[in-house]
Design a protein around this motif. Structure first.
Motif, short mmCIF file in Angstrom:
data_model
loop_
_atom_site.label_atom_id
_atom_site.label_comp_id
_atom_site.label_asym_id
_atom_site.label_seq_id
_atom_site.Cartn_x
_atom_site.Cartn_y
_atom_site.Cartn_z
N ILE A 9 0.87 -1.17 0.00
CA ILE A 9 0.00 0.00 0.00
C ILE A 9 0.91 1.23 0.00
O ILE A 9 1.76 1.37 0.88
CB ILE A 9 -0.88 0.05 1.26
CG1 ILE A 9 -1.61 -1.27 1.49
CG2 ILE A 9 -1.87 1.21 1.16
CD1 ILE A 9 -2.15 -1.40 2.91
N VAL A 10 0.71 2.12 -0.97
CA VAL A 10 1.56 3.31 -1.10
C VAL A 10 0.68 4.55 -1.06
O VAL A 10 -0.21 4.73 -1.89
CB VAL A 10 2.35 3.29 -2.42
CG1 VAL A 10 3.30 4.49 -2.47
CG2 VAL A 10 3.10 1.98 -2.61
N SER A 38 6.95 7.60 -1.76
CA SER A 38 7.63 6.86 -2.83
C SER A 38 8.94 6.21 -2.39
O SER A 38 9.26 5.11 -2.82
CB SER A 38 7.89 7.78 -4.02
OG SER A 38 8.67 8.89 -3.63
N ALA A 39 9.69 6.85 -1.50
CA ALA A 39 10.97 6.26 -1.07
C ALA A 39 10.74 4.94 -0.35
O ALA A 39 11.43 3.95 -0.62
CB ALA A 39 11.72 7.24 -0.17
N GLY A 40 9.77 4.91 0.53
CA GLY A 40 9.44 3.67 1.22
C GLY A 40 8.96 2.60 0.26
O GLY A 40 9.30 1.42 0.40
N ALA A 41 8.17 2.99 -0.72
CA ALA A 41 7.66 2.04 -1.71
C ALA A 41 8.80 1.42 -2.50
O ALA A 41 8.84 0.20 -2.70
CB ALA A 41 6.68 2.73 -2.64
N LEU A 45 9.85 -2.55 -2.72
CA LEU A 45 9.87 -3.26 -4.01
C LEU A 45 11.20 -3.99 -4.20
O LEU A 45 11.24 -5.05 -4.82
CB LEU A 45 9.63 -2.30 -5.17
CG LEU A 45 8.20 -1.78 -5.29
CD1 LEU A 45 8.11 -0.72 -6.39
CD2 LEU A 45 7.22 -2.92 -5.56
N ARG A 46 12.28 -3.42 -3.68
CA ARG A 46 13.60 -4.06 -3.80
C ARG A 46 13.78 -5.19 -2.80
O ARG A 46 14.54 -6.12 -3.05
CB ARG A 46 14.70 -3.02 -3.61
CG ARG A 46 14.88 -2.08 -4.80
CD ARG A 46 16.12 -1.23 -4.67
NE ARG A 46 16.00 -0.21 -3.65
CZ ARG A 46 15.48 0.99 -3.83
NH1 ARG A 46 15.00 1.33 -5.00
NH2 ARG A 46 15.43 1.85 -2.85
N GLN A 47 13.11 -5.12 -1.65
CA GLN A 47 13.38 -6.06 -0.57
C GLN A 47 12.35 -7.16 -0.39
O GLN A 47 12.66 -8.19 0.22
CB GLN A 47 13.50 -5.28 0.75
CG GLN A 47 14.65 -4.32 0.77
CD GLN A 47 14.66 -3.48 2.04
OE1 GLN A 47 13.94 -3.75 2.99
NE2 GLN A 47 15.48 -2.44 2.04
N ALA A 48 11.14 -6.99 -0.86
CA ALA A 48 10.08 -7.96 -0.58
C ALA A 48 9.40 -8.41 -1.87
O ALA A 48 9.37 -7.67 -2.85
CB ALA A 48 9.04 -7.34 0.36
N HIS A 49 8.85 -9.62 -1.84
CA HIS A 49 8.01 -10.07 -2.96
C HIS A 49 6.64 -9.43 -2.79
O HIS A 49 6.01 -9.57 -1.73
CB HIS A 49 7.88 -11.59 -2.99
CG HIS A 49 6.94 -12.04 -4.05
ND1 HIS A 49 7.31 -12.10 -5.37
CD2 HIS A 49 5.64 -12.39 -3.99
CE1 HIS A 49 6.27 -12.50 -6.09
NE2 HIS A 49 5.25 -12.68 -5.27
N ALA A 60 3.85 13.02 -2.49
CA ALA A 60 4.77 14.14 -2.31
C ALA A 60 6.08 13.85 -3.06
O ALA A 60 6.50 12.70 -3.14
CB ALA A 60 5.05 14.35 -0.82
N GLY A 61 6.68 14.87 -3.61
CA GLY A 61 7.95 14.71 -4.31
C GLY A 61 7.77 14.52 -5.80
O GLY A 61 6.70 14.78 -6.36
N ASN A 62 8.83 14.03 -6.43
CA ASN A 62 8.86 13.92 -7.89
C ASN A 62 8.36 12.60 -8.44
O ASN A 62 8.23 12.44 -9.64
CB ASN A 62 10.29 14.14 -8.40
CG ASN A 62 10.79 15.54 -8.11
OD1 ASN A 62 10.00 16.47 -8.01
ND2 ASN A 62 12.09 15.68 -7.96
#
Length: 125
Positions: A9-10, A38-41, A45-49, A60-62
């Motif tokens: 969930i993002v 987005s940073a947490g997302a 995505l890199r660490q979990a299936h 927020a952000g770019n």
């Protein structure tokens, strides 16, 4: 859902994250991971299936929720996508082809139906 699915969930609103997490916690076969922004997302995505991404369009952000969805597809070509927004300017044609569009506010039944439809689009029920 007949097997366990992990839903990322993002959103950049912690109350929205908590609300969606609560809706999903009542559903059999779904476990959720919350990403505040987005940073947490990207980290998740890199660490979990991840089987399903439920992402707000405007973050927020770019980096937008649409960007997060495309990144999720690059990591896993079988990931299901549900794009959520309260913004009336966002239209269905803005989301990835496999995505399901859901306008806020929504309830548990609508969210679960959207997740089921999205999983069906990638053939993973």
């Amino acid at each position: 859902m007949d097997t366990n699915k992990t839903v990322l969930i993002v959103d950049d609103d912690n109350m929205v994250l908590e609300s969606i997490d609560l809706l999903l916690s009542a559903a059999d076969g779904l476990q959720s991971i919350r990403a505040l922004g987005s940073a947490g997302a990207m980290s998740h995505l890199r660490q979990a299936h991840v089987d399903v991404v439920v992402a707000d369009v405007i973050l927020a952000g770019n980096v937008s929720g649409i960007d997060i969805c495309h990144e999720a597809i690059r990591h896993n070509d079988e990931v299901a996508i549900v794009v959520i927004t309260a913004d009336t300017e966002v239209h269905v044609h803005d989301i990835p082809d496999r995505g399901v569009f859901l306008r806020k506010p929504f309830g548990a039944a609508e969210l679960l139906a959207a997740i089921g439809l999205a999983l069906g689009k990638v053939g993973r029920r």
